[in-house]
Design an enzyme around this catalytic site. Structure first.
Site, mmCIF file in Angstrom:
data_model
loop_
_atom_site.group_PDB
_atom_site.id
_atom_site.type_symbol
_atom_site.label_atom_id
_atom_site.label_comp_id
_atom_site.label_asym_id
_atom_site.label_seq_id
_atom_site.Cartn_x
_atom_site.Cartn_y
_atom_site.Cartn_z
ATOM 1 N N LYS A 144 -5.835 6.423 2.623
ATOM 2 C CA LYS A 144 -4.451 6.695 3.011
ATOM 3 C C LYS A 144 -4.362 6.894 4.513
ATOM 4 O O LYS A 144 -5.118 7.674 5.082
ATOM 5 C CB LYS A 144 -3.971 7.967 2.319
ATOM 6 C CG LYS A 144 -2.935 7.662 1.253
ATOM 7 C CD LYS A 144 -2.337 8.918 0.688
ATOM 8 C CE LYS A 144 -1.932 8.718 -0.764
ATOM 9 N NZ LYS A 144 -1.208 7.474 -1.050
ATOM 10 N N GLU A 200 -1.522 -1.738 2.652
ATOM 11 C CA GLU A 200 -0.514 -1.525 1.613
ATOM 12 C C GLU A 200 0.712 -0.856 2.221
ATOM 13 O O GLU A 200 0.587 0.181 2.880
ATOM 14 C CB GLU A 200 -1.153 -0.618 0.553
ATOM 15 C CG GLU A 200 -0.489 -0.637 -0.785
ATOM 16 C CD GLU A 200 -1.381 0.105 -1.801
ATOM 17 O OE1 GLU A 200 -2.593 -0.206 -1.900
ATOM 18 O OE2 GLU A 200 -0.871 1.002 -2.476
ATOM 19 N N LYS A 252 2.290 -1.303 -11.096
ATOM 20 C CA LYS A 252 2.021 -0.195 -12.011
ATOM 21 C C LYS A 252 2.693 -0.536 -13.332
ATOM 22 O O LYS A 252 3.893 -0.298 -13.507
ATOM 23 C CB LYS A 252 2.599 1.105 -11.433
ATOM 24 C CG LYS A 252 1.968 1.524 -10.114
ATOM 25 C CD LYS A 252 2.630 2.788 -9.590
ATOM 26 C CE LYS A 252 1.893 3.325 -8.373
ATOM 27 N NZ LYS A 252 1.910 2.393 -7.227
HETATM 28 MG MG MG Z 1 0.356 2.659 -2.433
#
Ligand code: MG
Length: 342
Positions: A144, A200, A252
């Site tokens: 991240k 991302e 997802k």
């Molecule tokens: Mg993500």
């Protein structure tokens, strides 16, 4: 065919609190669905909405499932599943136990095992976390970014990359945190670092400006970009593809409606998809992984390296390891998870 419907709302504390853009997330709430036919055949599904993503809120999915009553024709449930979102995922998954003849779909696994991306903590803590993950055998990682100072983070990035053996891949996830200037500085940096598999959601794409910025960045820089928050279901994928998107989609399935409909759509084009968890229990995990194993695609590592999330072995998907075997997916026990959830 008439099916008996039982619902089980659950609220399970996470073993470790999740840090999200909306603040700390301490417990997972959702609804489990159990369908049973006259012969005693049983199918399980799970609706597990996530705040800030599409697919309906917990209140919405609970109300929609509750409105079905305790018995319904399978044809009716197929129709409701087609409404999409978390309800579609739950009902579609539970209906899979009774065959997918009407959809003509085949959920036979195409792989014995699939690679899984190792999740790394944000900030400098990544440098301590990488070694044990490498020792376990992880070769694709997700880190991240967009959390601390960009200069510091790019310094840590180079430290991190210097510790990765040849052949490793690193995904950066900015969760839409960068503005144009920051995104450009990062993508210039990434252009010279081929170990970066993709970035991302570098920028937020909630409006037309964000969408155009994302499409422009994908054109202007060599690093592959991925959409995550920007896409929930097949319609979103199709809209982005029609707008010229050629990058990765993080999908997802738990938020994306009827598994059969999503799989049919994914089979139509050579989508570049990363299957990812929405932090479901074993019941949802089994469906998500069944879909990932049934899909053809580029074999990118799965975004499913999150379990164990809950206390109680049977509630969890396969423990985060560098690979998930079909054997481990098939071994997930939905009935045990149903009994253990509360
Ligand atoms: Mg993500």
């Amino acid at each position: 065919m008439e099916l008996r419907i039982t619902l089980k709302p659950y609220c399970l504390p996470f073993r470790q609190t999740m840090l999200t853009a909306h603040g700390p997330w301490v417990e997972r709430e959702g609804v489990l669905v159990r369908l049973e036919d006259e012969s005693g055949r049983v199918g399980y599904g799970e609706a597990a909405p996530v705040r800030g993503f599409g697919g309906g809120t917990l209140a919405e999915v609970t109300a929609r499932l509750g409105a079905l009553g305790d018995r319904a024709r399978s044809e009716t449930l197929v129709e409701v599943a087609a409404e999409g979102g978390g309800v579609g995922f739950a009902l579609g998954a539970a209906l899979m136990a009774f065959g997918n003849a009407e959809a003509g779909l085949d959920f036979t696994p195409k792989h014995d095992y699939l690679p899984v991306a190792g999740l790394l903590p944000a900030g400098r803590g990544v440098l301590a976390a990488i070694e044990p993950k490498l020792e376990l055998g992880f070769r694709t990682f997700k880190w991240k970014v967009g959390v601390g100072d960009p200069q510091d983070e790019r310094g840590i990035l180079d430290d991190l990359l210097s510790r990765l053996p040849t052949g490793c891949k690193l995904r950066l996830d900015a969760n839409g945190a960068w503005d144009r200037r920051r995104a450009e500085a990062w993508l210039e940096c990434c252009a010279e670092r081929p170990m970066i598999e993709f970035v991302e959601q570098p920028v937020a794409t909630g409006d037309d400006r964000g969408r155009d910025l994302m499409l422009g960045l994908a054109e202007d820089y060599p690093t592959v970009l991925a959409l995550d928050e920007a896409v929930t279901d097949l319609r979103d994928l199709q809209r982005w593809a029609d707008n010229g998107w050629r990058g990765v989609f993080v999908v997802k399935p738990a938020l994306a409606g009827d598994p059969a409909a999503l799989m049919a759509g994914l089979a139509e084009r050579p989508w570049d998809v990363v299957f990812s968890t929405a932090l479901e229990t074993a019941i949802g995990a089994r469906t998500v992984l069944t879909m990932a194993f049934a899909a053809s695609g580029k074999g990118r590592a799965l975004g499913t390296g999150v379990w164990p999330l809950f206390n109680g072995h049977v509630l969890n998907g396969p423990t985060a390891m560098p690979f998930v075997r079909w054997f481990d997916v098939a071994a997930l026990n939905s009935e045990a998870a149903w009994n253990a959830a509360s």
